[in-house]
Design an enzyme around this catalytic site. Sequence first.
Site, mmCIF file in Angstrom:
data_model
loop_
_atom_site.group_PDB
_atom_site.id
_atom_site.type_symbol
_atom_site.label_atom_id
_atom_site.label_comp_id
_atom_site.label_asym_id
_atom_site.label_seq_id
_atom_site.Cartn_x
_atom_site.Cartn_y
_atom_site.Cartn_z
ATOM 1 N N GLU A 24 -6.005 12.984 17.789
ATOM 2 C CA GLU A 24 -6.664 11.683 17.620
ATOM 3 C C GLU A 24 -7.565 11.619 16.392
ATOM 4 O OE1 GLU A 24 -9.138 10.367 20.884
ATOM 5 O OE2 GLU A 24 -9.288 8.375 20.004
ATOM 6 N N ASP A 44 -5.743 14.811 22.635
ATOM 7 C CA ASP A 44 -6.902 13.909 22.692
ATOM 8 C C ASP A 44 -8.092 14.789 23.083
ATOM 9 O OD1 ASP A 44 -8.799 11.958 23.117
ATOM 10 O OD2 ASP A 44 -7.418 10.614 24.172
ATOM 11 N N ILE A 73 -11.408 14.293 23.414
ATOM 12 C CA ILE A 73 -12.194 13.683 24.502
ATOM 13 C C ILE A 73 -11.534 12.354 24.816
ATOM 14 C CG2 ILE A 73 -14.409 12.756 25.283
ATOM 15 C CD1 ILE A 73 -15.865 14.526 23.366
ATOM 16 N N ASP A 74 -10.970 12.237 25.986
ATOM 17 C CA ASP A 74 -10.454 10.934 26.391
ATOM 18 C C ASP A 74 -11.494 10.310 27.308
ATOM 19 O OD1 ASP A 74 -8.500 8.843 26.470
ATOM 20 O OD2 ASP A 74 -8.366 9.353 28.595
ATOM 21 N N THR A 102 -14.288 8.663 25.356
ATOM 22 C CA THR A 102 -15.459 8.892 24.499
ATOM 23 C C THR A 102 -16.567 7.880 24.800
ATOM 24 O OG1 THR A 102 -14.129 9.899 22.777
ATOM 25 C CG2 THR A 102 -16.245 9.018 22.089
ATOM 26 N N ASP A 150 -3.032 9.703 24.253
ATOM 27 C CA ASP A 150 -3.445 9.287 25.605
ATOM 28 C C ASP A 150 -2.297 9.448 26.597
ATOM 29 O OD1 ASP A 150 -6.112 8.181 24.961
ATOM 30 O OD2 ASP A 150 -4.999 6.656 23.859
HETATM 31 O O1 G2H Z 1 -11.760 7.747 24.509
HETATM 32 P P1 G2H Z 1 -10.523 7.638 23.727
HETATM 33 O O2 G2H Z 1 -9.828 8.931 23.469
HETATM 34 O O3 G2H Z 1 -10.708 6.858 22.449
HETATM 35 O O4 G2H Z 1 -9.394 6.853 24.599
HETATM 36 C C1 G2H Z 1 -9.536 5.591 25.214
HETATM 37 C C2 G2H Z 1 -8.163 4.894 25.224
HETATM 38 O O5 G2H Z 1 -7.657 4.686 23.968
HETATM 39 C C3 G2H Z 1 -9.865 5.724 26.678
HETATM 40 O O6 G2H Z 1 -8.784 6.309 27.343
HETATM 41 MG MG MG Z 2 -10.305 10.583 22.457
HETATM 42 MG MG MG Z 3 -7.973 8.683 24.474
#
Ligand code: G2H
Ligand code: MG
Ligand code: MG
Length: 290
Positions: free
Chosen positions: A83, A103, A105-106, A108, A233
């Site tokens: 990411e 990813d 941190i999903d 964030t 994701d």
């Molecule tokens: O926190 P992130 O990795 O930006 O992802 C989001 C979705 O795009 C929450 O799932």
């Molecule tokens: Mg993320």
């Molecule tokens: Mg994510």
Amino acid sequence: MKPSGEAAAAAAPGAGPWDECFEAAVQLALRAGQIIRKALTEEKRVSTKTSAADLVTETDHLVENLIISELRKRFPSHRFIAEEAAASGAKCVLTRSPTWIIDPIDGTCNFVHRFPTVAVSIGFAVHQELEFGVIYHCTEERLYTGRRGRGAFCNSQRLQVSRETDLSKALVLTEIGPKRDPATLKLFLSNMERLLHAKAHGVRVIGSSTLALCHLASGAADAYYQFGLHCWDLAAATVIIREAGGIVMDTSGGPLDLMSCRVVAAGTREMAMLIAQALQTINYGRDDEK
Ligand SMILES: O=P(O)(O)OC(CO)CO
Ligand SMILES: [Mg+2]
Ligand SMILES: [Mg+2]
């Protein structure tokens, strides 16, 4: 039971060609999770990316760099899609080579607010086919894993999707997506309204696509849809859902395209089709054309 590499390995016996990679992913997800758990309650430097709601912190970068550098040492010929590298301009191209899709941190935005629904997601594809996925719920210490042909597990417990086919009995999950212009928000809310008009029991937004998809794999929700998510994701979660018996498809009702920034997933094909038919498309472009 707390997760461990041994527990995950024990859950899927029999040697496979990518076992060493899978074990490395498990160990790194647990290590990254420890860093994220500690950082959750500390002060953070927060920046924005594509919109004011698309956040990144120094921990996202730290964890992504850690995962990639460790994997690159062990598997120097492998490729990476991640990411924060993509946010810095790296191309997202899925070739036939072994490729890690990360990813760091999903969730964030949750992480920034100390809302404890945050995961690390590591997917792995070979010949453009997803081989395994590892998603670690950092605060609840739940390790979700799926390996092609070998089942899906949360810690050592096997996962099984819901068999629900009736939308009026469904709990549906989604995420808002990063675009917040009036036209996009109108479509987002109207999609939610359509599902509520169809009498879905509820539509939930928990702030982490990967963990929402893990809830679906666990049978704790019946369907998931989103416009505006990315291949990092989706990659790991797709293997986990398929191995738990579920369906992951394009919002058109056709086959999943990992790079298309949109998805419908459900425990049953009937449910996935009902959701797909109800949705209006929100155009987010493609990961491999950015
Ligand atoms: O926190 P992130 O990795 O930006 O992802 C989001 C979705 O795009 C929450 O799932
Ligand atoms: Mg993320
Ligand atoms: Mg994510």
